[in-house]
Design an enzyme around this catalytic site. Structure first.
Site, short mmCIF file in Angstrom:
data_model
loop_
_atom_site.label_atom_id
_atom_site.label_comp_id
_atom_site.label_asym_id
_atom_site.label_seq_id
_atom_site.Cartn_x
_atom_site.Cartn_y
_atom_site.Cartn_z
N ARG A 172 -7.73 -4.28 -3.25
CA ARG A 172 -7.27 -2.90 -3.79
C ARG A 172 -8.23 -2.85 -5.17
O ARG A 172 -8.20 -3.50 -5.98
CB ARG A 172 -6.01 -3.54 -4.44
CG ARG A 172 -4.78 -3.69 -3.38
CD ARG A 172 -3.73 -3.82 -3.72
NE ARG A 172 -2.81 -4.62 -2.69
CZ ARG A 172 -2.15 -3.90 -1.75
NH1 ARG A 172 -2.46 -2.58 -1.83
NH2 ARG A 172 -1.61 -4.69 -0.84
N CYS B 274 0.81 -1.28 -0.08
CA CYS B 274 -0.02 0.12 -0.12
C CYS B 274 0.81 1.31 0.00
O CYS B 274 0.54 2.14 -0.61
CB CYS B 274 -0.77 0.01 1.40
SG CYS B 274 -1.90 -1.35 1.20
#
Lengths: 77, 221
Positions: free
Chosen positions: B132, B55
């Site tokens: 995601r 991330c």
């Protein structure tokens, strides 16, 4: 509340929005004068209206007397 | 709606062409509503958790490409099931450790209410984290594209930008874009819908392989 911290001080972005609304202005003018992204101005004006620092008259935004006080306090520092 | 490990998950996933569900949520830029983004394109994306390496790489790349997206009238909005203090701390950490300022807001979604509106939790991948996900939302608030990646795999930010450029080109010129298209390359002319139009197509100044497969340069418009 993003426009006011826990001590009651306005943030820089809130200050820019209040300054842009000293004279009654529509949102497009405020966006242009602040130089902030439109989403920030929309959310910021909503928050400033909630806490009574800005008011809507028709489709125009204007700083309230309380908003003027906040601005004067900020500018005197 | 089912509850697993205190996070409610929904099987609801908006579809391409749907109006993007509105929400009001706390963010690193203060309270935000989806409607605050009207008039702009928006890449609304979720990440599994703050302070995780994949991330972090994605956020750095999003931040580096933020100005490129702004020039396309496109904003970025992140989301994860983390607290405001976690978001603030992580953003500050990225700036301190990597020298990159995160210039876009991140939504605080501790109760996963926004994540569920958008189907961002994939229980087969994780019950407690958002996958995601990427939703490209147009200036009218319509979902125009969706991308889903698993927890393990970082997204290609360049592809997301290319996707926004392709959608904008489609809207502006009423064309489609071929595989691997890049701005400046030839675009696909929508296939004709009648025999007469098919015949006429072959006589037009297009780059045609056959009646259904014609390209053109946008510079000719």
């Amino acid at each position: 509340m993003a426009c006011i911290d826990k001590d009651g001080n306005i943030t820089r972005s809130a200050e820019l929005m209040l300054l842009a609304a000293v004279e009654p202005n529509d949102i497009e003018t405020i966006i242009r004068e602040c130089g902030l992204a439109p989403f920030r101005v929309r959310s910021g004006l909503r928050e400033l209206e909630k806490v009574g620092l800005i008011q809507m008259k028709g489709n125009l935004y204007q700083v309230t007397p309380m908003g003027i006080e906040k601005l004067e306090g900020k500018l005197s520092h | 709606m089912e509850t697993t490990n205190n996070v409610k998950t929904s099987s609801q996933i908006p579809r391409i062409g749907d109006k993007a569900p509105n929400f009001e949520a706390e963010s690193t830029f203060g309270p935000l509503q989806l409607e605050d983004f009207k008039g702009s394109w928006l890449v609304f994306f979720s990440h599994p958790a703050d302070f995780t390496p994949v991330c972090t790489t994605e956020f750095i790349e999003f931040a580096k490409n933020y100005e490129k997206l702004r020039k396309l009238n496109c904003e970025l909005l992140g989301l994860s099931i983390d607290s405001i203090f976690s978001h603030i701390s992580w953003v500050r950490n990225i700036e301190e450790k990597f020298g990159v300022k995160i210039p876009f807001p991140i939504i605080v979604d501790l109760d996963a209410s926004v994540a569920n509106l958008y189907g961002m939790i994939m229980p087969g991948d994780s019950n407690t984290e958002t996958s995601r996900c990427v939703f490209v939302i147009d200036p009218d608030g319509k979902i125009r594209a969706m991308i889903y990646y698993p927890l393990t795999t970082g997204r290609n930010i360049d592809e997301i930008i290319r996707l926004v450029q392709a959608l904008q080109t489609t809207d502006k010129h009423t064309v489609a874009t071929p595989a691997n298209w890049r701005p400046g390359e030839k675009v696909i002319v929508p296939p004709p819908r009648s025999q007469e139009a098919a015949q006429e197509r072959m006589n037009q100044d297009y780059d045609c392989v056959d009646w259904y497969f014609c390209k053109k340069s946008l510079e000719k418009d």
